[in-house]
Design a protein around this motif. Sequence first.
Motif, PDB file in Angstrom:
ATOM      1  N   PHE A 127      79.097  18.124   0.944  1.00  0.00           N
ATOM      2  CA  PHE A 127      78.848  16.810   1.531  1.00  0.00           C
ATOM      3  C   PHE A 127      80.074  15.921   1.415  1.00  0.00           C
ATOM      4  CE2 PHE A 127      74.264  17.864   0.983  1.00  0.00           C
ATOM      5  CZ  PHE A 127      73.897  17.692   2.302  1.00  0.00           C
ATOM      6  N   ARG A 128      80.747  15.947   0.286  1.00  0.00           N
ATOM      7  CA  ARG A 128      81.951  15.136   0.104  1.00  0.00           C
ATOM      8  C   ARG A 128      83.030  15.560   1.104  1.00  0.00           C
ATOM      9  NH1 ARG A 128      82.916  15.548  -5.370  1.00  0.00           N
ATOM     10  NH2 ARG A 128      81.409  13.901  -5.638  1.00  0.00           N
ATOM     11  N   ARG A 129      83.166  16.859   1.316  1.00  0.00           N
ATOM     12  CA  ARG A 129      84.150  17.372   2.274  1.00  0.00           C
ATOM     13  C   ARG A 129      83.878  16.810   3.673  1.00  0.00           C
ATOM     14  NH1 ARG A 129      84.534  23.718   4.159  1.00  0.00           N
ATOM     15  NH2 ARG A 129      86.281  23.459   5.602  1.00  0.00           N
ATOM     16  N   TRP A 130      82.616  16.860   4.094  1.00  0.00           N
ATOM     17  CA  TRP A 130      82.269  16.371   5.431  1.00  0.00           C
ATOM     18  C   TRP A 130      82.503  14.875   5.557  1.00  0.00           C
ATOM     19  CZ3 TRP A 130      76.831  18.947   5.053  1.00  0.00           C
ATOM     20  CH2 TRP A 130      76.986  20.346   5.054  1.00  0.00           C
ATOM     21  N   GLU A 131      82.104  14.123   4.536  1.00  0.00           N
ATOM     22  CA  GLU A 131      82.287  12.679   4.580  1.00  0.00           C
ATOM     23  C   GLU A 131      83.761  12.309   4.566  1.00  0.00           C
ATOM     24  OE1 GLU A 131      79.827  10.850   1.562  1.00  0.00           O
ATOM     25  OE2 GLU A 131      78.040  11.870   2.327  1.00  0.00           O
ATOM     26  N   ASP A 132      84.563  13.016   3.771  1.00  0.00           N
ATOM     27  CA  ASP A 132      86.004  12.752   3.747  1.00  0.00           C
ATOM     28  C   ASP A 132      86.639  13.061   5.099  1.00  0.00           C
ATOM     29  OD1 ASP A 132      85.789  11.998   1.087  1.00  0.00           O
ATOM     30  OD2 ASP A 132      86.694  13.838   0.289  1.00  0.00           O
ATOM     31  N   GLU A 133      86.239  14.180   5.694  1.00  0.00           N
ATOM     32  CA  GLU A 133      86.762  14.555   7.014  1.00  0.00           C
ATOM     33  C   GLU A 133      86.380  13.506   8.055  1.00  0.00           C
ATOM     34  OE1 GLU A 133      88.700  16.820   9.961  1.00  0.00           O
ATOM     35  OE2 GLU A 133      88.776  17.034   7.797  1.00  0.00           O
ATOM     36  N   LEU A 134      85.125  13.100   8.058  1.00  0.00           N
ATOM     37  CA  LEU A 134      84.685  12.064   8.989  1.00  0.00           C
ATOM     38  C   LEU A 134      85.428  10.750   8.750  1.00  0.00           C
ATOM     39  CD1 LEU A 134      80.812  12.548   9.208  1.00  0.00           C
ATOM     40  CD2 LEU A 134      82.444  12.743  11.084  1.00  0.00           C
ATOM     41  N   ALA A 135      85.554  10.348   7.491  1.00  0.00           N
ATOM     42  CA  ALA A 135      86.241   9.092   7.178  1.00  0.00           C
ATOM     43  C   ALA A 135      87.684   9.123   7.672  1.00  0.00           C
ATOM     44  CB  ALA A 135      86.195   8.827   5.674  1.00  0.00           C
ATOM     45  N   ASP A 136      88.388  10.221   7.451  1.00  0.00           N
ATOM     46  CA  ASP A 136      89.777  10.333   7.922  1.00  0.00           C
ATOM     47  C   ASP A 136      89.854  10.233   9.437  1.00  0.00           C
ATOM     48  OD1 ASP A 136      90.682  10.597   5.325  1.00  0.00           O
ATOM     49  OD2 ASP A 136      90.919  12.784   5.440  1.00  0.00           O
ATOM     50  N   ARG A 137      88.962  10.912  10.114  1.00  0.00           N
ATOM     51  CA  ARG A 137      88.988  10.904  11.583  1.00  0.00           C
ATOM     52  C   ARG A 137      88.552   9.547  12.143  1.00  0.00           C
ATOM     53  NH1 ARG A 137      89.964  15.799  14.049  1.00  0.00           N
ATOM     54  NH2 ARG A 137      90.049  17.560  12.627  1.00  0.00           N
ATOM     55  N   LEU A 138      87.585   8.912  11.494  1.00  0.00           N
ATOM     56  CA  LEU A 138      87.171   7.586  11.941  1.00  0.00           C
ATOM     57  C   LEU A 138      88.308   6.582  11.755  1.00  0.00           C
ATOM     58  CD1 LEU A 138      83.529   7.508  10.525  1.00  0.00           C
ATOM     59  CD2 LEU A 138      84.196   7.690  12.945  1.00  0.00           C
ATOM     60  N   ALA A 150      82.303   4.497   3.842  1.00  0.00           N
ATOM     61  CA  ALA A 150      80.883   4.125   3.871  1.00  0.00           C
ATOM     62  C   ALA A 150      80.264   4.484   5.217  1.00  0.00           C
ATOM     63  CB  ALA A 150      80.719   2.636   3.591  1.00  0.00           C
ATOM     64  N   LEU A 151      81.001   4.268   6.294  1.00  0.00           N
ATOM     65  CA  LEU A 151      80.495   4.601   7.622  1.00  0.00           C
ATOM     66  C   LEU A 151      80.276   6.108   7.745  1.00  0.00           C
ATOM     67  CD1 LEU A 151      79.665   3.725  10.434  1.00  0.00           C
ATOM     68  CD2 LEU A 151      82.090   3.781  11.086  1.00  0.00           C
ATOM     69  N   ALA A 152      81.200   6.896   7.219  1.00  0.00           N
ATOM     70  CA  ALA A 152      81.034   8.358   7.239  1.00  0.00           C
ATOM     71  C   ALA A 152      79.779   8.762   6.472  1.00  0.00           C
ATOM     72  CB  ALA A 152      82.270   9.036   6.647  1.00  0.00           C
ATOM     73  N   GLY A 153      79.520   8.123   5.348  1.00  0.00           N
ATOM     74  CA  GLY A 153      78.299   8.399   4.588  1.00  0.00           C
ATOM     75  C   GLY A 153      77.051   8.045   5.376  1.00  0.00           C
ATOM     76  N   ALA A 182      74.308   6.175  15.470  1.00  0.00           N
ATOM     77  CA  ALA A 182      75.551   6.433  14.734  1.00  0.00           C
ATOM     78  C   ALA A 182      76.768   6.077  15.587  1.00  0.00           C
ATOM     79  CB  ALA A 182      75.611   7.889  14.289  1.00  0.00           C
ATOM     80  N   ALA A 183      76.729   6.443  16.860  1.00  0.00           N
ATOM     81  CA  ALA A 183      77.845   6.120  17.753  1.00  0.00           C
ATOM     82  C   ALA A 183      77.999   4.601  17.901  1.00  0.00           C
ATOM     83  CB  ALA A 183      77.644   6.785  19.112  1.00  0.00           C
ATOM     84  N   ASP A 184      76.881   3.884  17.998  1.00  0.00           N
ATOM     85  CA  ASP A 184      76.933   2.418  18.081  1.00  0.00           C
ATOM     86  C   ASP A 184      77.561   1.837  16.813  1.00  0.00           C
ATOM     87  OD1 ASP A 184      75.806   2.380  20.604  1.00  0.00           O
ATOM     88  OD2 ASP A 184      73.776   1.863  19.895  1.00  0.00           O
ATOM     89  N   LEU A 185      77.192   2.363  15.660  1.00  0.00           N
ATOM     90  CA  LEU A 185      77.779   1.877  14.400  1.00  0.00           C
ATOM     91  C   LEU A 185      79.293   2.101  14.398  1.00  0.00           C
ATOM     92  CD1 LEU A 185      75.148   3.155  11.812  1.00  0.00           C
ATOM     93  CD2 LEU A 185      75.540   0.793  12.530  1.00  0.00           C
ATOM     94  N   VAL A 186      79.727   3.249  14.896  1.00  0.00           N
ATOM     95  CA  VAL A 186      81.160   3.552  14.941  1.00  0.00           C
ATOM     96  C   VAL A 186      81.864   2.618  15.918  1.00  0.00           C
ATOM     97  CG1 VAL A 186      82.851   5.304  15.619  1.00  0.00           C
ATOM     98  CG2 VAL A 186      80.902   5.929  14.167  1.00  0.00           C
TER      99      VAL A 186
END
Length: 192
Positions: A127-138, A150-153, A182-186
């Motif tokens: 889960f941490r890996r996915w959230e970190d990957e999402l956070a970096d890309r966001l 936080a948004l990735a979480g 989720a897309a709206d939040l982003v």
Amino acid sequence: MPPGDTRQRMIETASRLFQRDGYHATSWRGLVEEAQAPWGSIHHHFPGGKEELGVAAIEAGSDAVAAAITYAFASTRTPAGAIERLFSTSAALMEASGYETACPVASVAVASAHESPALTTASRTAFRRWEDELADRLAAGGVPRRRAPALAGHVMTLLEGALVRARVHGSAQPLRDAGSLAADLVRQAAAP
């Protein structure tokens, strides 16, 4: 995969069975039969038993979801579009399984949260890996770096909850609805 790759076949089979039936309901006998593996291969490839196989299945599931994240961001131009793609890909996979599978990690994580430190650690790492990957890309897509983790979480929470609801309801609609949210939040987070 080469026919002789018994270990990999057992990991893939375990991942599929854990998603469909749950960690505890998956027996060694059923796993060996479905993987078409020799009985002795259990102790040869997984001397740590089912727990060791569970960790390997979680790691394989982690790789699969990380690849889905990479695909979503590589195939769209905006972070919000990538998030929608991630949810729609998950919806398509759920539909293709006849609503029998869900997250390749969550099913094991929930079943073993208080029983196995090894499985809990592997799940937490995934889960941490996915959230970190999402956070970096966001963040690379315009979301302020301080808000991206936080948004990735939140995105992962929406995805995991929607997977459970989709399975229970036998419908991909919860994934579509959660993907839109989720897309709206982003979009809101990335707005200047």
